[in-house]
Design a protein around this motif. Structure first.
Motif, PDB file in Angstrom:
ATOM      1  N   ASN A 152     -16.931  -1.203 -17.325  1.00 29.68           N
ATOM      2  CA  ASN A 152     -17.004  -2.643 -17.134  1.00 29.68           C
ATOM      3  C   ASN A 152     -16.760  -2.987 -15.668  1.00 29.68           C
ATOM      4  N   ILE A 153     -17.759  -2.698 -14.830  1.00 35.54           N
ATOM      5  CA  ILE A 153     -17.570  -2.944 -13.398  1.00 35.54           C
ATOM      6  C   ILE A 153     -17.681  -4.430 -13.069  1.00 35.54           C
ATOM      7  N   GLU A 154     -18.211  -5.211 -14.068  1.00 30.93           N
ATOM      8  CA  GLU A 154     -18.326  -6.651 -13.828  1.00 30.93           C
ATOM      9  C   GLU A 154     -16.977  -7.310 -13.616  1.00 30.93           C
ATOM     10  N   ASP A 155     -15.945  -6.695 -14.184  1.00 35.58           N
ATOM     11  CA  ASP A 155     -14.638  -7.332 -14.192  1.00 35.58           C
ATOM     12  C   ASP A 155     -13.646  -6.296 -13.693  1.00 35.58           C
ATOM     13  N   LEU A 156     -12.946  -6.591 -12.607  1.00 33.64           N
ATOM     14  CA  LEU A 156     -12.125  -5.542 -12.000  1.00 33.64           C
ATOM     15  C   LEU A 156     -10.726  -5.443 -12.605  1.00 33.64           C
ATOM     16  N   GLY A 157     -10.589  -5.772 -13.892  1.00 34.85           N
ATOM     17  CA  GLY A 157      -9.279  -5.727 -14.552  1.00 34.85           C
ATOM     18  C   GLY A 157      -8.595  -4.374 -14.455  1.00 34.85           C
ATOM     19  N   GLY A 158      -9.365  -3.305 -14.591  1.00 34.60           N
ATOM     20  CA  GLY A 158      -8.767  -1.968 -14.536  1.00 34.60           C
ATOM     21  C   GLY A 158      -8.177  -1.678 -13.172  1.00 34.60           C
ATOM     22  N   GLN A 159      -8.890  -2.121 -12.130  1.00 33.21           N
ATOM     23  CA  GLN A 159      -8.360  -1.893 -10.777  1.00 33.21           C
ATOM     24  C   GLN A 159      -7.074  -2.670 -10.562  1.00 33.21           C
ATOM     25  N   VAL A 160      -7.027  -3.907 -11.083  1.00 32.54           N
ATOM     26  CA  VAL A 160      -5.812  -4.700 -10.915  1.00 32.54           C
ATOM     27  C   VAL A 160      -4.650  -4.042 -11.665  1.00 32.54           C
ATOM     28  N   ILE A 188     -11.672  -7.300  -2.346  1.00 32.30           N
ATOM     29  CA  ILE A 188     -10.368  -7.964  -2.206  1.00 32.30           C
ATOM     30  C   ILE A 188     -10.398  -9.365  -2.787  1.00 32.30           C
ATOM     31  N   THR A 189     -11.507 -10.095  -2.552  1.00 34.27           N
ATOM     32  CA  THR A 189     -11.545 -11.477  -3.055  1.00 34.27           C
ATOM     33  C   THR A 189     -11.455 -11.491  -4.577  1.00 34.27           C
ATOM     34  N   VAL A 190     -12.242 -10.619  -5.211  1.00 34.69           N
ATOM     35  CA  VAL A 190     -12.245 -10.615  -6.674  1.00 34.69           C
ATOM     36  C   VAL A 190     -10.865 -10.223  -7.189  1.00 34.69           C
ATOM     37  N   ILE A 191     -10.288  -9.189  -6.596  1.00 33.33           N
ATOM     38  CA  ILE A 191      -8.977  -8.740  -7.044  1.00 33.33           C
ATOM     39  C   ILE A 191      -7.925  -9.817  -6.807  1.00 33.33           C
ATOM     40  N   GLY A 192      -8.040 -10.491  -5.651  1.00 30.06           N
ATOM     41  CA  GLY A 192      -7.081 -11.559  -5.365  1.00 30.06           C
ATOM     42  C   GLY A 192      -7.190 -12.690  -6.356  1.00 30.06           C
ATOM     43  N   GLN A 193      -8.433 -13.046  -6.699  1.00 38.16           N
ATOM     44  CA  GLN A 193      -8.606 -14.114  -7.684  1.00 38.16           C
ATOM     45  C   GLN A 193      -8.014 -13.703  -9.026  1.00 38.16           C
ATOM     46  N   LEU A 194      -8.243 -12.460  -9.394  1.00 42.29           N
ATOM     47  CA  LEU A 194      -7.685 -11.993 -10.675  1.00 42.29           C
ATOM     48  C   LEU A 194      -6.164 -12.028 -10.643  1.00 42.29           C
ATOM     49  N   LEU A 195      -5.587 -11.583  -9.517  1.00 45.98           N
ATOM     50  CA  LEU A 195      -4.121 -11.526  -9.429  1.00 45.98           C
ATOM     51  C   LEU A 195      -3.509 -12.911  -9.564  1.00 45.98           C
ATOM     52  N   PHE A 196      -4.218 -13.924  -9.072  1.00 46.73           N
ATOM     53  CA  PHE A 196      -3.619 -15.253  -9.148  1.00 46.73           C
ATOM     54  C   PHE A 196      -4.143 -16.079 -10.296  1.00 46.73           C
ATOM     55  N   SER A 197      -4.879 -15.452 -11.200  1.00 44.13           N
ATOM     56  CA  SER A 197      -5.241 -16.215 -12.390  1.00 44.13           C
ATOM     57  C   SER A 197      -4.825 -15.440 -13.631  1.00 44.13           C
ATOM     58  N   SER A 211      -4.294  -0.945 -12.165  1.00 44.19           N
ATOM     59  CA  SER A 211      -3.813   0.215 -11.420  1.00 44.19           C
ATOM     60  C   SER A 211      -2.983  -0.206 -10.216  1.00 44.19           C
ATOM     61  N   ILE A 212      -3.220  -1.423  -9.678  1.00 47.67           N
ATOM     62  CA  ILE A 212      -2.343  -1.901  -8.595  1.00 47.67           C
ATOM     63  C   ILE A 212      -0.930  -2.088  -9.132  1.00 47.67           C
ATOM     64  N   PHE A 213      -0.823  -2.620 -10.362  1.00 43.91           N
ATOM     65  CA  PHE A 213       0.516  -2.792 -10.938  1.00 43.91           C
ATOM     66  C   PHE A 213       1.210  -1.452 -11.127  1.00 43.91           C
ATOM     67  N   ILE A 214       0.435  -0.471 -11.581  1.00 41.51           N
ATOM     68  CA  ILE A 214       1.041   0.849 -11.783  1.00 41.51           C
ATOM     69  C   ILE A 214       1.534   1.415 -10.458  1.00 41.51           C
ATOM     70  N   LEU A 215       0.718   1.212  -9.432  1.00 43.36           N
ATOM     71  CA  LEU A 215       1.076   1.674  -8.091  1.00 43.36           C
ATOM     72  C   LEU A 215       2.413   1.078  -7.656  1.00 43.36           C
ATOM     73  N   THR A 216       2.520  -0.253  -7.830  1.00 40.43           N
ATOM     74  CA  THR A 216       3.725  -0.963  -7.421  1.00 40.43           C
ATOM     75  C   THR A 216       4.941  -0.444  -8.160  1.00 40.43           C
ATOM     76  N   VAL A 217       4.790  -0.399  -9.491  1.00 36.07           N
ATOM     77  CA  VAL A 217       5.946  -0.078 -10.310  1.00 36.07           C
ATOM     78  C   VAL A 217       6.378   1.354 -10.115  1.00 36.07           C
ATOM     79  N   SER A 218       5.409   2.266  -9.956  1.00 35.22           N
ATOM     80  CA  SER A 218       5.831   3.657  -9.854  1.00 35.22           C
ATOM     81  C   SER A 218       6.542   3.898  -8.527  1.00 35.22           C
ATOM     82  N   ALA A 219       6.144   3.150  -7.479  1.00 32.72           N
ATOM     83  CA  ALA A 219       6.876   3.288  -6.221  1.00 32.72           C
ATOM     84  C   ALA A 219       8.308   2.795  -6.398  1.00 32.72           C
ATOM     85  N   ALA A 220       8.465   1.660  -7.117  1.00 28.98           N
ATOM     86  CA  ALA A 220       9.813   1.140  -7.360  1.00 28.98           C
ATOM     87  C   ALA A 220      10.629   2.134  -8.166  1.00 28.98           C
TER      88      ALA A 220
END
Lengths: 514, 104, 241
Positions: free
Chosen positions: B56-64, C158-167, B66-75
């Protein structure tokens, strides 16, 4: 997609829904600032810190109840762009977490005063951990689940090591971190498969997507379910994933053990129930898996508890056993069965926190957590012994106490929902009989035996700290009264789970086309 | 077989995860244990980003996520090191076998 | 660059980075020196970042380099320096790198086998190249025309990810900030050096434990550890903390 997202904005409703969390966060920051401002750490200042945290916790609880009273019909809806779910279940669980937090704050003060000079940080940390638990129990998104769980876990690691100069505490903390980190990794691997199968992190989308796989027997699905629920079983300290619990409970400061055994566990049950009822209904090997875990957990918990000599370790194993009893409700998976788990958690909250409050008080009096050192306690502190006996009898499930009603309704619901599981209830009942042995043994030691040296050394009269005293009174009252008003509370619990079940047929979100 | 697709990435993640698991279970040095937990969490990140790309490349939910995982695992790693340093002060060792006041 | 060369490079990149990643991970687990392990970890993190680039996630790759490869590895190396008297020798690993190897090896091999079997199980009626992981994307549309893919190619998403992060991910994002605050506070609290009088005299439970001294005799046999365990008896004055 940006266009559809711009349509949603945060409204007043969303902010009101997270008002309890906001109050708790403000409280947490206020405590941090106050800690920095109070350098001298006098008795007075320390008591002030505790009172301020209590005010914020009670304020948060009041906001929650006020919110709840506003909406009598309680239509479930998603909040904050679908990250949280406002339903009866989230209100009930969050109220329980806040009540548990309030009691924990009240009972921990006397302990902290005695053992350390760093007091404010403790309250900030328990409030942060509860905040994580609250997000967890309302979560409607995998990311919210993960962040909530980690907020709860990471603060718990720190709390377990709070008395860092004590090797035992630091060691408990490190063990907790290693086991917990492994559990998190496994949980996340499972969640990544959930994401892979559904392409979304939102529960509604996942439920719709996973519904397509129902009845399919595919090893990937099995792997996903096993990984997610092994990790949850780990957080719930269910055998055979319980090995961290006794070590951590023994090594951690007693108020932290109380917090972990009640608040942490309630939050973990909340997310387990939500995942189970909303996104994983009817998955392969489901009931069988839980049945094995339930039987193992009850049996191992009770039989190992029999030979424990440290009271915190004993309570840890009793926690494992109680988690096993509660699992029987998950095995049948009906709303009556799962609803009785929620009621069981309510009673468990008060009786277990009460028991730990007594352990804290005994620890202050005798300077020991050994069961032997409680010998003949009745001659010095009859009231406290009475309270402890009530909690222990309630944990054992003796009639009149809330613990009895909780077990009764749970097992009744299991048999009514699925008579094939009568044997499981019989196993559970046999196990409760075993558990009676070690609970009664403590009472016998306290009442019948000659006083130990430690007990003899206790001064005849010291004043009870008011916070500890009132927390004990509330716990005793709740343990006795939750049984009397059982039907109302049970009603709430069952209703809340029924709503979860109704959430299953979900509206497909616009964002995904399948 | 050599056409790189989703299954190559998730197999890679599974291998990394298992190596990390082995390290956590077997290492004696507590810092190595922390490193291996990080390896396991990184394997999950690979999984998420790969699924995001292929499903589902239309929606970057998976990437977001993984950013959370990145943050938390560093903590988590920094809290782990802090605990380890507290433990080292009284134990003078980072050997998992020496952490024996409580039974494992 | 034409299509086939690009595809060939992509494949080549994947195999190279996969190989360095696995080699690095094995190095983390098996290298005798803990500092080399940390360097191997760095290599693994960098290869993972490269794999993220292959997977259309340049922003995650950058974050991976910044957080893991730079931040975390340095923190870990600090940890190694603080906890070992001779930084380039792993006092623990030199003696015997693993606590026990057979049980973990069997366990993780079985685990890996199970993972691979479960993930690569024949598609079982699920058509498409992704097997059971059904793609949500419309096969008719060219992925390159999707707004998110175009965003990735212009600004790394970055824009898409930023929008997702704040919604959609606003709540996790905010809670993560509290989590980081608490983790920072906890880390300071735990590792701050204090003196007994600062923490109150009532803390009578500080245990005195014999410092660790590796006992290796000339033949290189490790003496049984159980004997040294008994020396480290609990010396708590009080059972309660």
């Amino acid at each position: 997609m940006p266009e559809t997202m711009a349509m949603n904005v945060i409204g007043q409703k969303d902010m009101l829904f997270i008002l309890p969390e906001i109050i708790l966060t403000v409280g947490l920051l206020a405590i941090l600032c106050l800690t920095m401002m109070t350098h001298k750490k006098t008795r007075h200042e320390n008591a002030g810190l505790m009172q301020v945290s209590l005010v914020f916790v009670l304020g948060s609880l009041a906001a929650l109840i006020w919110q709840f009273a506003q909406q009598p019909s309680m239509e479930p809806e998603t909040m904050m762009f679908g990250a949280l779910r406002a339903d009866l279940f989230s209100y009930v669980m969050r109220a329980m977490l806040l009540a548990g937090l309030g009691i924990t704050v009240a009972i921990s003060h006397a302990f902290l005063e005695r053992n350390t000079k760093i007091i404010g940080d403790f309250y900030a940390l328990v409030m942060g951990a509860t905040l994580g638990g609250m997000v967890l129990s309302a979560a409607n998104d995998l990311a919210a689940v993960f962040i909530g769980l980690e907020t709860l876990s990471i603060t718990s690691y720190v709390l377990a090591g709070y008395l860092r100069r004590t090797t035992r505490s630091a060691e408990a903390s490190f063990k907790y971190l290693v086991y917990g980190g492994m559990g998190t990794a496994i949980f996340l691997f499972g969640l990544s498969l959930v994401y892979g199968l559904s392409g979304s992190t939102n529960f509604s989308d996942i439920a719709t997507a996973l519904a397509a796989y129902q009845g399919v027997m595919h090893p990937t699905l099995l792997l996903m379910v096993i990984m997610v629920f092994a990790a949850l079983a780990f957080k719930l300290s269910i055998a055979p994933f319980h090995m961290w619990a006794p070590d951590v409970y023994e090594g951690a400061p007693t108020p932290v053990s109380a917090f972990l055994s009640v608040v942490s566990k309630t939050a973990a049950f909340a997310v387990t129930i939500r995942l189970l009822m909303v996104i994983f209904p009817g998955f392969p090997a489901w009931a069988e898996l839980w049945t094995i875990l339930a039987v193992l957990s009850m049996t191992i918990g009770n039989f190992v508890a029999l030979k424990q000599r440290n009271v915190k370790r004993l309570l840890a194993y009793s926690t494992v056993a109680h988690a096993g009893y509660m699992l029987t409700g998950l095995v049948v998976g009906s709303s009556a069965g799962v609803g009785s788990i929620v009621y069981y958690l309510m009673t468990y909250l008060f009786m277990n926190l009460g028991a730990f409050a007594c352990v804290i008080y005994f620890g202050i009096l005798t300077g020991s957590d050994d069961i032997e050192s409680y010998r003949g306690m009745v001659q010095k502190r009859p009231g406290l012994v009475l309270a402890f006996s009530i909690f222990l009898l309630s944990l054992a499930g003796i009639p009149i106490t809330a613990g009895f009603f909780a077990k009764f309704f749970l097992f009744q619901a299991v048999i009514m929902s699925n008579p094939a599981y009568t044997w499981l209830v019989i196993v559970a009942l046999l196990n409760s009989t075993v558990s009676l042995a070690y609970y009664i043994n403590i009472i016998r030691l306290m009442v019948v035996k000659e006083p130990s040296d430690a007990v003899n050394a206790i001064p005849a009269h010291t004043s009870t700290p008011w916070a500890l005293g009132s927390a004990l009174t509330i716990s005793v009252a709740a343990t006795l009264l939750l049984g009397v008003f059982a039907s109302q509370f049970l009603n709430y619990s069952t209703e809340s789970v029924k709503q979860l079940v109704q959430e299953r047929p979900v509206v497909v979100s616009q964002g995904l086309k399948r | 077989m050599f056409e790189v697709g989703l299954y190559h990435y998730i197999t890679l993640a599974a291998v990394l995860f298992s190596i990390g698991l082995y390290g956590v279970l077997s290492s004696r040095n507590a810092i190595r244990v922390l490193m291996c937990i990080e390896l396991m969490l990184n394997a999950v990140n690979i999984n998420l980003v790969a699924f995001n790309n292929f499903i589902n490349i239309e929606d970057l939910g998976g990437q977001v996520f993984s950013i959370f995982i990145l943050t938390v695992s560093a903590a988590e790693a920094s809290v782990g090191l802090a605990i380890l340093i507290a433990l080292y002060r009284s134990r003078k060792s980072v050997d998992m076998e020496r952490f024996n006041l409580l039974k494992w | 660059m034409d299509e086939t060369t690009f595809a060939g490079l992509y494949q080549f990149g994947f195999w190279v980075f996969a190989a360095t990643m696995v080699a690095g991970a094995l190095g983390v687990v098996f290298h005798r020196s803990i500092v080399y392990s940390a360097l191997m970890l760095l290599i693994t993190f960098l290869s993972i970042a490269a794999v993220f680039v292959l997977l259309n996630a340049p922003f995650i790759a950058a974050a991976q380099v910044l957080v893991y490869a730079v931040g975390l590895t340095i923190v870990l190396i600090f940890g190694i320096m603080l906890t070992g008297d001779k930084p380039f020798v792993d006092p623990v690993g030199q003696e015997r790198p693993n606590r026990f190897w057979l049980m973990p090896a069997v366990a993780s091999t079985i685990f890996l086998g199970f993972l691979i079997w479960a993930l690569l199980y024949p598609t079982m009626g699920f058509s498409g190249i992704n097997g059971i992981f059904v793609s949500l994307m419309d096969p008719a549309t060219n992925p390159a025309t999707l707004p998110s893919v175009q965003a990735i190619s212009t600004d790394g998403g970055i824009t898409v990810i930023g929008q997702l992060l704040f919604s959609r991910y606003l709540i996790p994002f905010e809670v993560a900030s509290i989590l980081l605050l608490l983790a920072m506070m906890g880390a300071i609290l735990l590792s701050k050096r204090t003196f007994p009088e600062e923490e109150g005299e009532t803390l009578a439970t500080v245990e005195t434990i014999e410092p660790y001294a590796p006992q290796v005799n000339i033949e290189g046999n490790t003496p049984s550890l159980s004997s040294s365990h008994s020396e480290v008896e609990e010396k708590e004055t009080l059972g309660v903390h």
